[in-house]
Design a protein around this motif. Structure first.
Motif, PDB file in Angstrom:
ATOM      1  N   ALA A  26      64.674  92.792  10.310  1.00 23.70           N
ATOM      2  CA  ALA A  26      63.852  92.275   9.202  1.00 23.70           C
ATOM      3  C   ALA A  26      63.483  93.404   8.243  1.00 23.70           C
ATOM      4  CB  ALA A  26      62.631  91.561   9.750  1.00 23.70           C
ATOM      5  N   ALA A  27      62.195  93.511   7.874  1.00 22.33           N
ATOM      6  CA  ALA A  27      61.743  94.535   6.932  1.00 22.33           C
ATOM      7  C   ALA A  27      60.995  95.619   7.698  1.00 22.33           C
ATOM      8  CB  ALA A  27      60.840  93.922   5.870  1.00 22.33           C
ATOM      9  N   GLY A  55      71.054  85.265  20.496  1.00 25.81           N
ATOM     10  CA  GLY A  55      70.139  86.303  20.043  1.00 25.81           C
ATOM     11  C   GLY A  55      69.075  85.811  19.084  1.00 25.81           C
ATOM     12  N   ARG A  56      69.022  84.500  18.852  1.00 23.43           N
ATOM     13  CA  ARG A  56      68.001  83.958  17.959  1.00 23.43           C
ATOM     14  C   ARG A  56      66.642  83.972  18.645  1.00 23.43           C
ATOM     15  NH1 ARG A  56      71.018  78.399  16.427  1.00 23.43           N
ATOM     16  NH2 ARG A  56      70.803  78.289  18.719  1.00 23.43           N
ATOM     17  N   ILE A  57      65.604  84.187  17.867  1.00 23.28           N
ATOM     18  CA  ILE A  57      64.255  84.379  18.395  1.00 23.28           C
ATOM     19  C   ILE A  57      63.431  83.141  18.093  1.00 23.28           C
ATOM     20  CG2 ILE A  57      62.186  85.808  18.246  1.00 23.28           C
ATOM     21  CD1 ILE A  57      64.207  87.997  17.085  1.00 23.28           C
ATOM     22  N   LEU A  58      62.970  82.473  19.144  1.00 23.33           N
ATOM     23  CA  LEU A  58      62.146  81.276  18.993  1.00 23.33           C
ATOM     24  C   LEU A  58      60.700  81.627  19.283  1.00 23.33           C
ATOM     25  CD1 LEU A  58      62.070  78.106  18.624  1.00 23.33           C
ATOM     26  CD2 LEU A  58      62.053  78.040  21.140  1.00 23.33           C
ATOM     27  N   MET A  59      59.837  81.393  18.303  1.00 23.00           N
ATOM     28  CA  MET A  59      58.399  81.599  18.477  1.00 23.00           C
ATOM     29  C   MET A  59      57.727  80.232  18.447  1.00 23.00           C
ATOM     30  SD  MET A  59      57.835  84.869  15.927  1.00 23.00           S
ATOM     31  CE  MET A  59      58.576  84.046  14.501  1.00 23.00           C
ATOM     32  N   ALA A  76      58.968  78.343  15.234  1.00 22.76           N
ATOM     33  CA  ALA A  76      59.699  79.055  14.181  1.00 22.76           C
ATOM     34  C   ALA A  76      60.866  79.783  14.842  1.00 22.76           C
ATOM     35  CB  ALA A  76      58.796  80.055  13.467  1.00 22.76           C
ATOM     36  N   ARG A  77      62.012  79.827  14.144  1.00 26.11           N
ATOM     37  CA  ARG A  77      63.161  80.531  14.717  1.00 26.11           C
ATOM     38  C   ARG A  77      63.725  81.534  13.723  1.00 26.11           C
ATOM     39  NH1 ARG A  77      67.562  76.851  17.449  1.00 26.11           N
ATOM     40  NH2 ARG A  77      68.522  76.777  15.373  1.00 26.11           N
ATOM     41  N   LEU A  78      63.989  82.713  14.243  1.00 22.00           N
ATOM     42  CA  LEU A  78      64.586  83.787  13.459  1.00 22.00           C
ATOM     43  C   LEU A  78      65.994  84.059  13.958  1.00 22.00           C
ATOM     44  CD1 LEU A  78      61.615  86.343  13.592  1.00 22.00           C
ATOM     45  CD2 LEU A  78      62.084  84.699  11.765  1.00 22.00           C
ATOM     46  N   ASN A  79      66.851  84.522  13.064  1.00 18.76           N
ATOM     47  CA  ASN A  79      68.139  85.046  13.474  1.00 18.76           C
ATOM     48  C   ASN A  79      67.938  86.380  14.187  1.00 18.76           C
ATOM     49  OD1 ASN A  79      69.819  82.960  12.279  1.00 18.76           O
ATOM     50  ND2 ASN A  79      69.238  83.831  10.291  1.00 18.76           N
ATOM     51  N   ALA A  80      68.988  86.878  14.809  1.00 19.64           N
ATOM     52  CA  ALA A  80      68.882  88.126  15.566  1.00 19.64           C
ATOM     53  C   ALA A  80      68.463  89.304  14.701  1.00 19.64           C
ATOM     54  CB  ALA A  80      70.211  88.429  16.261  1.00 19.64           C
ATOM     55  N   ASP A  81      68.741  89.229  13.387  1.00 22.30           N
ATOM     56  CA  ASP A  81      68.372  90.328  12.490  1.00 22.30           C
ATOM     57  C   ASP A  81      66.977  90.179  11.903  1.00 22.30           C
ATOM     58  OD1 ASP A  81      68.720  88.275  10.679  1.00 22.30           O
ATOM     59  OD2 ASP A  81      70.287  89.267   9.516  1.00 22.30           O
ATOM     60  N   GLY A  82      66.247  89.118  12.312  1.00 18.64           N
ATOM     61  CA  GLY A  82      64.879  88.928  11.857  1.00 18.64           C
ATOM     62  C   GLY A  82      64.720  88.041  10.642  1.00 18.64           C
ATOM     63  N   SER A  90      62.711  73.140   8.729  1.00 18.95           N
ATOM     64  CA  SER A  90      62.633  73.375   7.285  1.00 18.95           C
ATOM     65  C   SER A  90      62.452  74.867   7.049  1.00 18.95           C
ATOM     66  CB  SER A  90      61.455  72.599   6.687  1.00 18.95           C
ATOM     67  OG  SER A  90      61.303  72.880   5.310  1.00 18.95           O
ATOM     68  N   GLY A  91      63.551  75.540   6.677  1.00 15.21           N
ATOM     69  CA  GLY A  91      63.479  76.974   6.437  1.00 15.21           C
ATOM     70  C   GLY A  91      63.168  77.793   7.660  1.00 15.21           C
ATOM     71  N   GLY A  92      63.493  77.255   8.853  1.00 10.71           N
ATOM     72  CA  GLY A  92      63.227  77.971  10.090  1.00 10.71           C
ATOM     73  C   GLY A  92      61.953  77.556  10.786  1.00 10.71           C
ATOM     74  N   LEU A  93      61.258  76.538  10.259  1.00  8.07           N
ATOM     75  CA  LEU A  93      59.951  76.134  10.782  1.00  8.07           C
ATOM     76  C   LEU A  93      59.951  74.661  11.177  1.00  8.07           C
ATOM     77  CD1 LEU A  93      57.830  77.836   7.997  1.00  8.07           C
ATOM     78  CD2 LEU A  93      57.987  78.610  10.361  1.00  8.07           C
TER      79      LEU A  93
END
Length: 204
Positions: A26-27, A55-59, A76-82, A90-93
């Motif tokens: 991510a950043a 490698g996806r991150i589920l919060m 919420a789900r992020l890709n492995a790179d954040g 909707s947009g990962g949420l």
């Protein structure tokens, strides 16, 4: 490392093997994803994190609606790179409103088909009392974040343990078993204000 760093947000922070911020994630090692929904009044908390086979991150956690007594399961789900996984919800949420039940997600389980089971507790309406009655609650999402209506009653299962009348029951942790079954453990309220441990298995 995950949490709720800002109102309406879930956040993840990744460290490298030496304990420093992983700047490839991510950043500067930190990812924040925001629930941009005007019907939500606050973010209540991010409870768990899972990493799937890609490698996806589920919060997962809880958000409150416009009625502060009613909270909802959220993920919420992020890709492995954040970056946000835009293929999820909707947009990962995802926010799952289960009506008048005040719902709190405490754990999440993933199966080989990419399905996600969230479990925790849900208040029995009305929930605006000081000591509401809570039941074990579980729901299942498909890989894209849609509610899996083949699970429970339209995607949701509510189960009272009811050691005492109007007890506070809820799942705290769980694991996915073979064949899509789920084992959850938690506490069930007792008449002395305490709680007894329970284990509960749900079929696929």
């Amino acid at each position: 490392v995950v949490g709720a760093p800002l109102a309406f947000s879930f956040g993840a922070f990744r460290l490298d093997a030496n304990g420093h911020a992983d700047t490839t994630f991510a950043a500067g090692g930190r990812a924040i994803i925001t629930f941009d929904d005007p019907t939500l009044s606050m973010i209540a908390g991010n409870s768990t994190v899972n990493i799937d086979g890609q490698g996806r991150i589920l919060m997962t956690g809880t958000v409150a609606g416009s009625n502060s007594f009613i909270e909802n399961f959220a993920a919420a789900r992020l890709n492995a790179d954040g970056t946000p996984d835009v293929s999820f919800g909707s947009g990962g949420l995802v926010v799952v409103d289960i009506g008048d039940h005040d719902a709190h997600a405490s754990c999440a389980m993933l199966d080989d088909a990419g399905r996600i089971v969230l479990a925790g507790s849900a208040g029995v309406p009305p929930v605006n009392s000081i000591f509401p009655n809570y039941n074990v609650a579980a729901l299942r999402l498909l890989d894209d974040g849609a509610l899996d209506t083949s699970f429970g009653d339209g995607g949701l299962t509510l189960l009272p343990i009811d050691l005492v009348q109007d007890g506070t029951d809820g799942a705290l942790a769980g694991i996915e078993l073979d064949g899509g079954k789920v084992l959850v453990v938690g506490t069930a309220g007792t008449d002395n204000g305490g709680g007894n441990a329970f284990a509960l298995q749900l079929d696929a």
